[in-house]
Structure formats: C-alpha cells, structure tokens
Design an enzyme around this catalytic site. Structure first.
Site, mmCIF file in Angstrom:
data_model
loop_
_atom_site.group_PDB
_atom_site.id
_atom_site.type_symbol
_atom_site.label_atom_id
_atom_site.label_comp_id
_atom_site.label_asym_id
_atom_site.label_seq_id
_atom_site.Cartn_x
_atom_site.Cartn_y
_atom_site.Cartn_z
ATOM 1 N N GLU A 78 40.796 36.217 16.805
ATOM 2 C CA GLU A 78 40.683 36.976 18.056
ATOM 3 C C GLU A 78 39.709 36.314 19.036
ATOM 4 O O GLU A 78 38.529 36.134 18.709
ATOM 5 C CB GLU A 78 40.228 38.419 17.750
ATOM 6 C CG GLU A 78 40.266 39.288 18.987
ATOM 7 C CD GLU A 78 40.012 40.767 18.701
ATOM 8 O OE1 GLU A 78 40.167 41.205 17.542
ATOM 9 O OE2 GLU A 78 39.660 41.477 19.664
ATOM 10 N N LYS A 258 36.162 49.475 15.048
ATOM 11 C CA LYS A 258 36.996 48.261 14.997
ATOM 12 C C LYS A 258 36.214 47.093 15.603
ATOM 13 O O LYS A 258 36.231 45.975 15.096
ATOM 14 C CB LYS A 258 38.313 48.485 15.735
ATOM 15 C CG LYS A 258 39.369 47.426 15.498
ATOM 16 C CD LYS A 258 39.248 46.209 16.390
ATOM 17 C CE LYS A 258 40.321 45.168 16.122
ATOM 18 N NZ LYS A 258 40.185 43.980 16.983
ATOM 19 N N ASP A 274 35.676 39.817 -0.014
ATOM 20 C CA ASP A 274 36.825 40.715 0.039
ATOM 21 C C ASP A 274 36.626 41.673 1.223
ATOM 22 O O ASP A 274 35.921 42.679 1.113
ATOM 23 C CB ASP A 274 36.893 41.482 -1.286
ATOM 24 C CG ASP A 274 38.101 42.395 -1.370
ATOM 25 O OD1 ASP A 274 38.643 42.777 -0.323
ATOM 26 O OD2 ASP A 274 38.487 42.750 -2.500
ATOM 27 N N HIS A 371 37.578 38.930 28.072
ATOM 28 C CA HIS A 371 38.803 38.646 27.317
ATOM 29 C C HIS A 371 39.777 37.825 28.137
ATOM 30 O O HIS A 371 40.394 36.906 27.660
ATOM 31 C CB HIS A 371 39.507 39.968 26.972
ATOM 32 C CG HIS A 371 39.055 40.540 25.681
ATOM 33 N ND1 HIS A 371 39.918 40.951 24.725
ATOM 34 C CD2 HIS A 371 37.830 40.759 25.181
ATOM 35 C CE1 HIS A 371 39.244 41.411 23.700
ATOM 36 N NE2 HIS A 371 37.980 41.310 23.958
HETATM 37 P P1 NDP Z 1 34.466 37.732 -10.892
HETATM 38 O O1 NDP Z 1 35.488 38.361 -11.751
HETATM 39 O O2 NDP Z 1 34.689 36.330 -10.452
HETATM 40 O O3 NDP Z 1 33.064 37.873 -11.648
HETATM 41 C C1 NDP Z 1 31.891 37.309 -11.185
HETATM 42 C C2 NDP Z 1 31.692 35.939 -11.816
HETATM 43 O O4 NDP Z 1 30.504 35.352 -11.304
HETATM 44 C C3 NDP Z 1 31.545 36.025 -13.322
HETATM 45 O O5 NDP Z 1 32.349 35.025 -13.891
HETATM 46 C C4 NDP Z 1 30.075 35.695 -13.547
HETATM 47 O O6 NDP Z 1 29.867 34.983 -14.723
HETATM 48 C C5 NDP Z 1 29.778 34.790 -12.377
HETATM 49 N N1 NDP Z 1 28.358 34.706 -12.028
HETATM 50 C C6 NDP Z 1 27.649 33.549 -11.956
HETATM 51 N N2 NDP Z 1 26.387 33.787 -11.575
HETATM 52 C C7 NDP Z 1 26.279 35.116 -11.412
HETATM 53 C C8 NDP Z 1 25.205 35.959 -10.994
HETATM 54 N N3 NDP Z 1 23.984 35.459 -10.690
HETATM 55 N N4 NDP Z 1 25.433 37.290 -10.903
HETATM 56 C C9 NDP Z 1 26.642 37.802 -11.184
HETATM 57 N N5 NDP Z 1 27.695 37.055 -11.584
HETATM 58 C C10 NDP Z 1 27.525 35.714 -11.704
HETATM 59 O O7 NDP Z 1 34.258 38.559 -9.554
HETATM 60 P P2 NDP Z 1 33.734 40.013 -9.312
HETATM 61 O O8 NDP Z 1 33.535 40.792 -10.570
HETATM 62 O O9 NDP Z 1 32.568 39.891 -8.395
HETATM 63 O O10 NDP Z 1 34.949 40.689 -8.542
HETATM 64 C C11 NDP Z 1 35.251 40.294 -7.228
HETATM 65 C C12 NDP Z 1 36.727 40.082 -7.083
HETATM 66 O O11 NDP Z 1 37.437 41.244 -7.512
HETATM 67 C C13 NDP Z 1 37.144 39.849 -5.669
HETATM 68 O O12 NDP Z 1 38.037 38.753 -5.650
HETATM 69 C C14 NDP Z 1 37.881 41.128 -5.275
HETATM 70 O O13 NDP Z 1 38.855 40.850 -4.305
HETATM 71 C C15 NDP Z 1 38.481 41.556 -6.583
HETATM 72 N N6 NDP Z 1 38.826 42.967 -6.786
HETATM 73 C C16 NDP Z 1 38.500 43.960 -5.911
HETATM 74 C C17 NDP Z 1 38.831 45.267 -6.164
HETATM 75 C C18 NDP Z 1 38.409 46.326 -5.209
HETATM 76 O O14 NDP Z 1 37.683 46.054 -4.282
HETATM 77 N N7 NDP Z 1 38.846 47.567 -5.372
HETATM 78 C C19 NDP Z 1 39.560 45.638 -7.386
HETATM 79 C C20 NDP Z 1 39.806 44.514 -8.270
HETATM 80 C C21 NDP Z 1 39.453 43.246 -7.968
HETATM 81 P P3 NDP Z 1 29.802 35.723 -16.146
HETATM 82 O O15 NDP Z 1 31.210 36.067 -16.500
HETATM 83 O O16 NDP Z 1 29.186 34.703 -17.019
HETATM 84 O O17 NDP Z 1 28.961 36.939 -15.995
#
Ligand code: NDP
Length: 424
Positions: A78, A258, A274, A371
């Site tokens: 935009e 918005k 996200d 705009h």
């Molecule tokens: P991930 O599943 O990628 O989990 C976070 C990753 O970061 C883990 O692998 C973790 O490692 C790693 N990590 C490394 N360093 C750190 C730290 N310092 N603190 C925390 N984690 C660390 O992502 P999220 O759980 O954050 O989920 C986000 C995703 O989920 C987005 O893509 C979103 O779009 C999607 N989503 C959103 C929903 C919603 O909003 N309703 C529903 C379902 C999915 P380790 O495993 O070793 O801990």
C-alpha cells in the site's frame, strides 16, 4: 480445460507447474513467472508450493523508541504507509520519542470440555490438580523450561451451556509459541481426560493474547502539529475528537484500527511473524468491553497531545518460518532488539506513529492529498513514463481534468513529441 489435479501434492514442482499451465492455458511468459520467483526451500513452508509472491519492502525512519533510534523494515503493497509512519515518527522524535511498557509476555491456550452436567464440579477437580497439570505441560516441551520459560498458570472458566475452558498460560521465551503451546495443551488435555473422564472438544492456542499486552505512548507539544493553515492546538483538538469518534462509533473504529494495522502488519510480515495472529488478537482486544472501539486514544490539554496504543502483541524472533526466511532474519538485524518483547515494543510504537500521521492528515488536508501523489506516480509509471520524464508528467497530471491511463499516455506522447521538436 480440466487438467488432472489428483495427487497434486505428490507431484514435483515441474509437474505441478505444467498442470497449472495446462489448466489455465498459460503463455510461456506467464509460466516463466513460476520460475522467476521460485525458492526451492519454500517447499518446506507450505503445501502445493508453486512460487513466491513478492511484496515491496521499504524502511520507515525517524523512530526513537525508549530512547533508542530505530529504522523499521516494512513489507506492504500500500502506497503512503511507510511515508506516513516516518512522518508520524518524525513529529514524535522532536517531542522526545515513544515510551513503551510491556509487563509480561505469556501466551494463553485453551482446552474446552463439553456436555458437562456439573461444570463447576469438573472445574474443581482440575483446580485441585493444577500443579500436576502444569508439570505435564512442561514435560510436553522440556526445552522451553531449560530456556527459562514454561507453564506459568492455569485457570478454569465456565462458558455456560455445559462448556468449560481450561486456560493454560505459558512463558514462550523468544518464540511466538503457537506450536509449542498446542503440544503442551494436547498433553494436558489427555491428563484432564483421565482425571475427569471426559474427552476434550479441542485444545488450541487462543489468539486473544491478553497476557502479551504492550503499550506505546507519546506526549507531543501542540506546536509540533501545525499543518498548513491549521494551528498546532487546533490539529491536536481535532485529533482528540477523531479519537473520541473511534471510541464511540464502530464504523469509524474499524477504519481507525485498519490504519494502525497498516503499519503493524507490515512490520510483522517483514520480521517473519504471523500477522493473522496479531490481527485477530488486536480486533478481539478492540472489543474487550463488548463494544468495538479504536485501539488508540488521543487527548489534549491545549498544550500537549497525548497518545496511547495498547494491544496484544504475540510476536517471536525465532521459530515458525523465520528460520528459513533470510529476509526476515535480515530485517531483524536492521532493528535493534534483544528479545521478542523488545520487538513487540517497537511494533506498538510503529502502530502509534502510523495512527498519528493518518489522523493528522485526515483532520487537516484529508487523506487523499498524500495518497494521490503516490497514486499518480503509479499511474505515470504504468503509462510508460521513464524516471526522467516522471517529474514533468506528474506536474501535468496533477493539473489534468482527468487522471486516467489514457490521459496519462497522451500526456507522455505529447511530452515526447515536444521534446523531439525541440531537439530537431
Ligand atoms: P515453532 O514450532 O517453530 O517453535 C519454536 C522453535 O524455536 C522451537 O523449535 C524452539 O526450539 C526454537 N527456539 C530456539 N530458541 C528459542 C528460544 N530462545 N525460545 C523459544 N524457542 C526457541 O514455532 P512456535 O511454537 O513459535 O509457533 C509459531 C508458528 O505457529 C507460526 O508459524 C504460526 O503461524 C503457527 N501457528 C499459529 C496458530 C495460531 O496463531 N492460532 C496456530 C498454529 C500454528 P525447541 O524445540 O528446542 O524448544
């Protein structure tokens, strides 16, 4: 034409693009677009991947947030959004910058039980086992606890109609935490099933992230708000009125918000976050008292204008697609922050700057003036103006009775004709 889309997900990229080309009868030039924006690693991000869809990325400047200068990468299609953010930030910079507050950063998820004959009795059983259930949650993602995060609290809410929501609050550290929390919730739901002899209807993160609230504020001397023939005090009064209208009227509130989300989404996308999660949380928060309202408020005492914006900001600096998105990583390097909470603060300040610029324009010159210039520029480029011709084409276009493609093309042709005659 009906191409065969059966088992489309199992096809390799070349087969997939060939099927799509057949279905839509694409020309070779159109088919080449799949290749042009293709990033092999992105097969890992989404299903049935064809190609990337580029969006413009730019930089908002002039931000001072909690005493620190920031440049803010933004991804948006935009026009005017980045210019407005930089403009709003410039005014606030002269007033000393934005101040932000973030008290806690936990994500909440819910396990919903249904068909309960005695909701309160089931809730009591769960409350009795709170400590064990928190332990179960931590065991489902032990690395989070090792990093200093983990399950923090659990509460029950009787939703009526035989439904009970068990809300789990988790410190997700540097991640947005949706996937982590979902795994923890599913483990806790199993234990609750054993304890209460029920099957959960669902276990899922809530995007109403009320334990991840961030607030940005600024106080601006009215003298900094003067715009054309409007005195600063008058602009401040009109901004405060516009803010009040957004508190009263949902029609205005939706547009007010918005405008704020124009900036917030752009930074969320640029940092690999996200934005749908942020959007849904923001709009739920805007209706927190049962009436949809503007997320920001502006008030004036005649000498200063005070603004504040508070909203949930469930952002991460690791996880999700960030690890395979090189530009998201680059953009995180452009921003100065250490924690996900810092990023949340920056985004909130950006939203407030965006809002200030929009309201100031709206109550003075009107939103179209800024705009229109950018839209005329797009029109001139679409009509074939070269960068050298652009300033003159724009000048003539601004005075033209009609501002459409045909008029612009004629303007450019006339300009070239005159130039040829002069050159001869
Ligand atoms: P991930 O599943 O990628 O989990 C976070 C990753 O970061 C883990 O692998 C973790 O490692 C790693 N990590 C490394 N360093 C750190 C730290 N310092 N603190 C925390 N984690 C660390 O992502 P999220 O759980 O954050 O989920 C986000 C995703 O989920 C987005 O893509 C979103 O779009 C999607 N989503 C959103 C929903 C919603 O909003 N309703 C529903 C379902 C999915 P380790 O495993 O070793 O801990």
């Amino acid at each position: 034409m009906t191409a065969d889309f059966r088992h489309f997900y199992q096809k390799d990229w070349a087969e997939r693009t060939a099927i799509v080309a057949e279905q839509a009868q694409l020309t070779p030039t159109e088919q080449a677009l799949f290749k042009k924006y293709y990033v092999p690693a992105h097969h890992e991000i989404i299903e049935n991947y064809l190609t990337d869809y580029p969006l413009p990325m730019g930089l908002a400047v002039n931000f001072v947030i909690d005493g620190q200068t920031q440049i803010i990468p933004m991804v948006t299609e935009e026009p005017s959004v980045i210019a407005a953010a930089s403009n709003g930030a410039k005014i606030v910079k002269r007033a000393g910058g934005f101040t932000t507050v973030l008290n806690q950063r936990q994500m909440v998820g819910q396990i919903v039980l249904e068909h309960l004959t005695d909701v309160d009795a089931t809730a009591a059983v769960i409350e009795q086992h709170r400590a064990t259930l928190l332990q179960v949650a931590d065991n489902a993602h032990p690395s989070l606890k090792k990093r200093g995060g983990g399950a923090r609290s659990l509460r029950t809410r009787n939703l009526g109609n035989g439904y009970l929501s068990i809300d789990l609050f988790v410190d997700v550290q540097a991640a947005m935490g949706a996937n982590m929390l979902n795994s923890m919730l599913e483990a806790v739901a199993k234990s609750i099933g054993v304890l209460t002899k029920t099957n959960a209807l669902m276990s899922i993160l809530s995007n109403y992230a009320t334990a991840s609230l961030v607030k940005a504020t600024c106080i601006i001397p009215v003298s900094l708000l003067q715009a054309g023939r409007y005195s600063g005090a008058l602009v401040a009064q009109k901004i405060a009125s516009a803010s009040e209208v957004a508190q009263i009227d949902p029609y205005r509130a939706a547009t007010h918000n918005k405008g704020i989300m124009n900036g917030i989404d752009a930074v969320a996308i640029a940092t690999g976050n996200d934005w749908r999660a942020i959007e849904s949380g923001a709009h739920a928060y805007a209706a927190k008292d049962g009436h949809y309202r503007g997320l920001s408020t502006w008030t004036t005492d005649g000498t200063t204008l005070s603004g504040q914006l508070e909203l949930p900001m469930p952002v991460g600096i690791v996880g999700g697609s960030i690890k395979i998105n090189e530009l998201a990583q680059l953009n995180q390097r452009l921003l100065k922050f250490e924690t996900a909470g810092d990023l949340a603060r920056i985004i909130a300040a950006e939203g407030l700057a965006q809002n200030l610029a929009a309201l100031r324009a709206l109550v003075t010159t009107g939103i179209q003036q800024g705009h229109m210039h950018l839209q005329l520029k797009s029109l001139a480029l679409a009509a074939g103006a070269t960068p050298t011709e652009l300033p003159l084409v724009l000048q003539r276009l601004e005075q033209a009775p009609q501002q459409d493609l045909a008029t612009t093309q004629k303007l450019i042709a006339d300009l070239r004709q005159t130039k040829e005659e002069t050159d001869d």
